[in-house]
Design a protein around this motif. Sequence first.
Motif, mmCIF file in Angstrom:
data_model
loop_
_atom_site.group_PDB
_atom_site.id
_atom_site.type_symbol
_atom_site.label_atom_id
_atom_site.label_comp_id
_atom_site.label_asym_id
_atom_site.label_seq_id
_atom_site.Cartn_x
_atom_site.Cartn_y
_atom_site.Cartn_z
ATOM 1 N N ILE B 224 45.034 39.914 41.197
ATOM 2 C CA ILE B 224 45.651 40.278 42.484
ATOM 3 C C ILE B 224 44.750 41.280 43.193
ATOM 4 O O ILE B 224 44.706 42.454 42.840
ATOM 5 C CB ILE B 224 47.059 40.878 42.275
ATOM 6 C CG1 ILE B 224 47.941 39.894 41.516
ATOM 7 C CG2 ILE B 224 47.690 41.229 43.612
ATOM 8 C CD1 ILE B 224 49.303 40.429 41.172
ATOM 9 N N ARG B 225 44.044 40.793 44.192
ATOM 10 C CA ARG B 225 43.168 41.668 44.964
ATOM 11 C C ARG B 225 43.566 41.689 46.436
ATOM 12 O O ARG B 225 42.918 42.321 47.253
ATOM 13 C CB ARG B 225 41.713 41.214 44.834
ATOM 14 C CG ARG B 225 41.188 41.310 43.419
ATOM 15 C CD ARG B 225 39.720 40.931 43.348
ATOM 16 N NE ARG B 225 39.326 40.611 41.984
ATOM 17 C CZ ARG B 225 38.988 41.498 41.071
ATOM 18 N NH1 ARG B 225 39.016 42.779 41.355
ATOM 19 N NH2 ARG B 225 38.633 41.114 39.858
ATOM 20 N N SER B 226 44.603 40.926 46.798
ATOM 21 C CA SER B 226 45.087 40.932 48.187
ATOM 22 C C SER B 226 46.572 40.581 48.192
ATOM 23 O O SER B 226 47.114 40.158 47.164
ATOM 24 C CB SER B 226 44.314 39.893 49.015
ATOM 25 O OG SER B 226 44.598 38.608 48.508
ATOM 26 N N LYS B 227 47.212 40.729 49.357
ATOM 27 C CA LYS B 227 48.651 40.410 49.474
ATOM 28 C C LYS B 227 48.875 38.924 49.222
ATOM 29 O O LYS B 227 49.848 38.519 48.574
ATOM 30 C CB LYS B 227 49.150 40.775 50.879
ATOM 31 C CG LYS B 227 49.320 42.256 51.106
ATOM 32 C CD LYS B 227 49.694 42.515 52.568
ATOM 33 C CE LYS B 227 49.533 43.998 52.873
ATOM 34 N NZ LYS B 227 49.542 44.275 54.303
ATOM 35 N N GLU B 228 47.969 38.106 49.753
ATOM 36 C CA GLU B 228 48.104 36.652 49.597
ATOM 37 C C GLU B 228 48.044 36.265 48.117
ATOM 38 O O GLU B 228 48.823 35.445 47.642
ATOM 39 C CB GLU B 228 46.998 35.912 50.355
ATOM 40 C CG GLU B 228 47.095 35.966 51.862
ATOM 41 C CD GLU B 228 46.505 37.247 52.450
ATOM 42 O OE1 GLU B 228 46.047 38.119 51.670
ATOM 43 O OE2 GLU B 228 46.525 37.383 53.686
ATOM 44 N N ALA B 229 47.104 36.924 47.404
ATOM 45 C CA ALA B 229 46.972 36.629 45.974
ATOM 46 C C ALA B 229 48.241 37.042 45.227
ATOM 47 O O ALA B 229 48.659 36.376 44.279
ATOM 48 C CB ALA B 229 45.754 37.342 45.407
ATOM 49 N N ALA B 230 48.856 38.137 45.694
ATOM 50 C CA ALA B 230 50.088 38.610 45.044
ATOM 51 C C ALA B 230 51.217 37.597 45.227
ATOM 52 O O ALA B 230 51.957 37.284 44.286
ATOM 53 C CB ALA B 230 50.490 39.960 45.628
ATOM 54 N N VAL B 231 51.350 37.065 46.457
ATOM 55 C CA VAL B 231 52.390 36.062 46.730
ATOM 56 C C VAL B 231 52.158 34.827 45.856
ATOM 57 O O VAL B 231 53.089 34.286 45.240
ATOM 58 C CB VAL B 231 52.386 35.664 48.235
ATOM 59 C CG1 VAL B 231 53.311 34.481 48.489
ATOM 60 C CG2 VAL B 231 52.801 36.838 49.089
ATOM 61 N N LEU B 232 50.897 34.419 45.777
ATOM 62 C CA LEU B 232 50.546 33.242 44.974
ATOM 63 C C LEU B 232 50.877 33.471 43.500
ATOM 64 O O LEU B 232 51.437 32.603 42.822
ATOM 65 C CB LEU B 232 49.054 32.947 45.145
ATOM 66 C CG LEU B 232 48.572 31.581 44.715
ATOM 67 C CD1 LEU B 232 49.221 30.488 45.541
ATOM 68 C CD2 LEU B 232 47.048 31.493 44.861
ATOM 69 N N MET B 233 50.554 34.662 43.027
ATOM 70 C CA MET B 233 50.803 34.996 41.618
ATOM 71 C C MET B 233 52.299 34.984 41.308
ATOM 72 O O MET B 233 52.731 34.401 40.310
ATOM 73 C CB MET B 233 50.208 36.372 41.323
ATOM 74 C CG MET B 233 50.628 36.966 40.009
ATOM 75 S SD MET B 233 49.810 36.160 38.665
ATOM 76 C CE MET B 233 48.380 37.191 38.515
ATOM 77 N N ILE B 234 53.090 35.622 42.190
ATOM 78 C CA ILE B 234 54.544 35.677 41.951
ATOM 79 C C ILE B 234 55.127 34.260 41.922
ATOM 80 O O ILE B 234 55.907 33.898 41.048
ATOM 81 C CB ILE B 234 55.237 36.549 43.036
ATOM 82 C CG1 ILE B 234 54.817 38.013 42.864
ATOM 83 C CG2 ILE B 234 56.752 36.425 42.951
ATOM 84 C CD1 ILE B 234 55.122 38.887 44.057
ATOM 85 N N THR B 235 54.704 33.441 42.889
ATOM 86 C CA THR B 235 55.195 32.058 42.940
ATOM 87 C C THR B 235 54.800 31.298 41.678
ATOM 88 O O THR B 235 55.614 30.571 41.087
ATOM 89 C CB THR B 235 54.622 31.322 44.178
ATOM 90 O OG1 THR B 235 54.729 32.173 45.296
ATOM 91 C CG2 THR B 235 55.360 30.035 44.453
ATOM 92 N N ALA B 236 53.553 31.493 41.264
ATOM 93 C CA ALA B 236 53.074 30.783 40.074
ATOM 94 C C ALA B 236 53.879 31.168 38.843
ATOM 95 O O ALA B 236 54.266 30.310 38.045
ATOM 96 C CB ALA B 236 51.592 31.079 39.856
ATOM 97 N N VAL B 237 54.152 32.451 38.711
ATOM 98 C CA VAL B 237 54.904 32.912 37.533
ATOM 99 C C VAL B 237 56.332 32.356 37.555
ATOM 100 O O VAL B 237 56.845 31.883 36.539
ATOM 101 C CB VAL B 237 54.904 34.463 37.470
ATOM 102 C CG1 VAL B 237 55.884 34.962 36.422
ATOM 103 C CG2 VAL B 237 53.498 34.959 37.148
#
Lengths: 289, 313
Positions: B224-237
Amino acid sequence: MQPLPTRNWEDILGKIDRRLVYIGLFLFTLAPLVGRWALPLNTTEPTKMLKKAFDGLPQDKVVLIASDWDAGTQAESRPQLTAVVRYLLRKKLKFILFSVTTPTSPQLGQTVVERAIEAEGMKDTWQYGTHWANMGYRIANAPWLRNFARSIQDAMKNDWKGVPLAKLDVTRGVDKFGPEGQVSMLVDVTGSSSIDNWYAYLSPSKVTIGLACTGVMAPEQYPFLDSGQLSGLLTGMKGAAEFEQLTEQKGFALAAMAGQSFAHLYIFIMLVLGNLSVILGTMKKRARG
Amino acid sequence: MILGLINPLTGTDDIWIVGDPWYRLIIFCLLAALLCTVVLGAIHMAGNQATRLLVMGCAFAAGLFYVLEFFIPPDAKSQEVSLWGVNLTQMSGIIGNANQVVAGFTFLLGVYNLVHIHGNNIRRLRKGWGYSLSFFIAFLAMTVSAFARDWQSFFDPKYDELKNTAGYQLWMPSWVNDVDPTHALMPHDIFSVLFEGFYRNMDATMFSILAFYIVSAAYRAFRIRSKEAAVLMITAVIMMMGQVPLGQAITAAIPKDGFWHGLRIEEISQFVLNTINGPVQRAIGFGLGLGALGMALRIWLSLERGTYFEETS
């Protein structure tokens, strides 16, 4: 002699050797399978829809099973086909197997059906040619698919061993799809995008279409569930496990779901460790100013 | 008449003169081979401009057939489309089956290609020639064992009926063709050992290696290096854990039918699939459909640039 470089937590968590990552996944997947850990599973709506579609089929028509998978996706496709075939056997619905994507699929499908018949204790009552058949592999190009949708007898003249369709009780006279025809449903058990063919060519016939696909393909199919073109969906091994649970089968998928669960947990743990190293690195940079 | 001409086994006698369908088939094959030779020879000898015109003409004619078959209203009773006495619907069936034959040749081309490449590797003792040798061994083993097992069934129409009866002479020994009904699920013959024992497991192993790479790649790249990456990570989990029993156990305490049931992880996962993913996939589908239509029109009308359409030096 130079001193060994000291490794901090940031490096330890962020640069785990890939071989350790592989061994971890292997152990996390293996342990629940060896230990036969059973976990409760919730059944999703698309799986229930598929069972409902099967329950509504008439006895005097046949179900076509497009067995479009090869050994690469057998972890998902094989239990799906097994679960579907076992349920059709219990419902005493005649079925015809065929394949349009992989030449090895007819052999793989044949084995699955033979074992399903054995598992259901119907070896003496459910006969090849009378109650089910294997049409083998056909190359699915657009002209052939159009012909197949128009007339099965014209497009498939014999079974996978070359026996003419007219000589097999189950295929004799089976020519059209949909309410007016002799095929009540087509189920595609697939590891590829073969379902797109059936949407395009069979939807006009109003035949019921079901799908059992690999996990990565499932998200693409939700618009078709919404539109009603798809009557039900099994998603990967989880879909097979749900279907087994719903139809009270004791199959491989339910047993293997524990392994998949722990594999997912392991990925989650690895993601947390990787990101922890990023957080530690950021904190260190801030502390340095 | 056309249907009779291109379908020698069921065509009428007045076209084919020869009554015996097998003689008709032989004549048909010879005529087809002659026609192909003439057409290919003409293409080979013609200039670039003529070749291009010929290819464009063939592409247009092939596309036009399906356009006509689709757009001309069918007969109300038979639901078949006819144009100037030619039944296009029946003809499309023949063309569909002919396509199977043409597509079958691509397998032959594939085999030729493999044999050519691996044969050269062995002949010149290139690096890794041992792998090429293993290709030939595997290819021959599978082909010979499969044909040998089924050989009798090709020539004896009563084989399937009689193979398990006493006194029926089997042409092959049991290690080539095992018909023992007690071995029905796993015949003890060489083809079954190669297919079920080797091929199936090796192919599955190849694919399952992917899981190890995915875990390694996710661990290394999914940071997670950006907000977009954070959204993607949460969705993936959510998606990952919502699909498996262990993940579902996290929110198992929330009642299934209560007010808060929407907070169960599998419900959130289904919401993401249905409500967020569904429309996105639909939009992509529309885009792909329009793109495919445009591409089809460009190819049909020979507007597409590329092989056969470019100027050749």
